[in-house]
Design an enzyme around this catalytic site. Structure first.
Site, PDB file in Angstrom:
ATOM      1  N   LYS A  32       0.800  -1.219   0.000  1.00 45.05           N
ATOM      2  CA  LYS A  32       0.000   0.000   0.000  1.00 45.05           C
ATOM      3  C   LYS A  32       0.836   1.273   0.000  1.00 45.05           C
ATOM      4  CE  LYS A  32      -4.452  -1.291   0.425  1.00 45.05           C
ATOM      5  NZ  LYS A  32      -5.568  -0.747  -0.385  1.00 45.05           N
ATOM      6  N   SER A  86       1.639  -9.748  -0.161  1.00 45.19           N
ATOM      7  CA  SER A  86       1.266  -8.337  -0.105  1.00 45.19           C
ATOM      8  C   SER A  86       1.595  -7.616   1.186  1.00 45.19           C
ATOM      9  CB  SER A  86      -0.234  -8.201  -0.389  1.00 45.19           C
ATOM     10  OG  SER A  86      -0.977  -9.037   0.484  1.00 45.19           O
TER      11      SER A  86
END
Length: 326
Positions: free
Chosen positions: A55, A308
């Site tokens: 992110k 991730s």
């Protein structure tokens, strides 16, 4: 709805904008998974970003694009954890105040990580949609800038820089498996890899329940879905009923998708720690969960799994372990 205005050029601009802040993460070959699936299986380690997850790329790209007046007023967002941590990290680096709005479902370790970066955390309601109400109030009342978690071209372009790195490291890549939630990660990577080679298969994976993007694709328009507790908590949350960017982009670039059970996620989490020696969150292992649970045939392929994020607490890890070995 119109197609999200993100191009390869936008993604290259994002890479230049975030260079020196976000890490060009390694792509490592997993010997164990390559042998198990008779393929070349690579792990893209976004866990090594300074904020612990992919992110950071999108947050940096969006905040770095703000002018001085907007930076002075500060930024806000709603998050299931990783995006909030990324916004907090980027804001601290760029000198902006940050207020991160979360729901009661966000794990305590992720809230603590956000606060450790100097951001204020406001806990509101039982869903990301509830948290968004507070974030939008801050935009109206305090003139802060909303940093969208996914539904914004700058966010998508930032996440798309992962795709550039994948194609540079493995130019003959056949498939990439990506956790699917709001669609910023899959949309950005898909835009990059298929823009370079349209034959790359982009497989999206969500948890079995509360998969807002998959239900929206099935309905033909964005729909509201109840947010439920899951080991893959970073994949929770809605996509927004007014979604204008990632819903059409995911529909365009995603080749196929599947949903995985909590048990499959737990097994994949255990594999990552015991075999790959990586402690990662549930959302980071859904690619492996899909390969195992759906017996996806990747024999002879070059495949990348997007690992991730690393935002898992010990209570969640123990819950996963107990599912595999009660």
């Amino acid at each position: 709805m119109t197609r999200c205005p993100v191009t390869l050029h936008d993604i290259y601009l994002a890479r230049a904008r975030i260079s020196g802040q976000a890490v060009r993460t390694p792509l490592v070959k997993s010997v164990s998974l390559s042998e198990r699936f008779e393929a070349e299986v690579y792990l893209k380690l976004e866990t090594l970003q300074p904020s612990g997850a992919f992110k950071l790329r999108g947050a940096l790209n969006a905040i770095a694009a703000l002018d001085e007046t907007a930076l002075a007023r500060g930024v806000t967002t709603a998050s299931t954890g990783n995006h909030g941590r990324a916004v907090a990290w980027a804001a601290s680096r760029l000198g902006a105040r940050a207020i991160i709005c979360v729901s009661e479902l966000v794990p305590a370790n992720k809230v603590a990580a956000i606060e450790a970066l100097g951001a204020e955390v406001r806990t509101v309601g039982r869903s990301q949609d509830d948290a968004f109400v507070e974030a939008r109030w801050l935009v109206e009342d305090e003139s802060m800038t909303l940093i969208e978690p996914f539904d914004d071209p700058l966010i998508v372009a930032g996440q798309g820089t992962i795709g550039l790195e994948l194609m540079e490291d493995v130019p003959e890549l056949d498939r990439v498996l990506i956790g699917l939630s709001g669609g910023g990660l899959l949309g950005g990577i898909g835009c990059a890899v298929r823009g370079i080679n349209p034959r790359v298969q982009v497989t999206g994976i969500s948890m079995m329940h509360g998969a807002a993007m998959i239900e929206s694709l099935a309905a033909g328009h964005p729909v509201a879905v109840e947010e439920v507790e899951t080991l893959a908590d970073s994949l929770g949350g809605g996509i927004g009923l007014e979604n204008h960017c990632t819903w059409p982009l995911v529909r365009e670039v995603m080749s196929d998708h599947c949903q995985v059970s909590e048990h499959a996620i737990a097994c994949a989490m255990v594999h990552f720690l015991e075999t790959e020696k990586m402690l990662v969150e549930g959302a980071a292992v859904v690619g492996l969960a899909a390969l195992e649970e759906h017996a996806i045939d990747i024999r002879g392929e070059r495949v990348a799994l997007i690992v991730s994020g690393n935002g898992v607490d010990m209570a969640t890890w123990q819950r996963a372990k107990n599912m595999v070995d009660p």
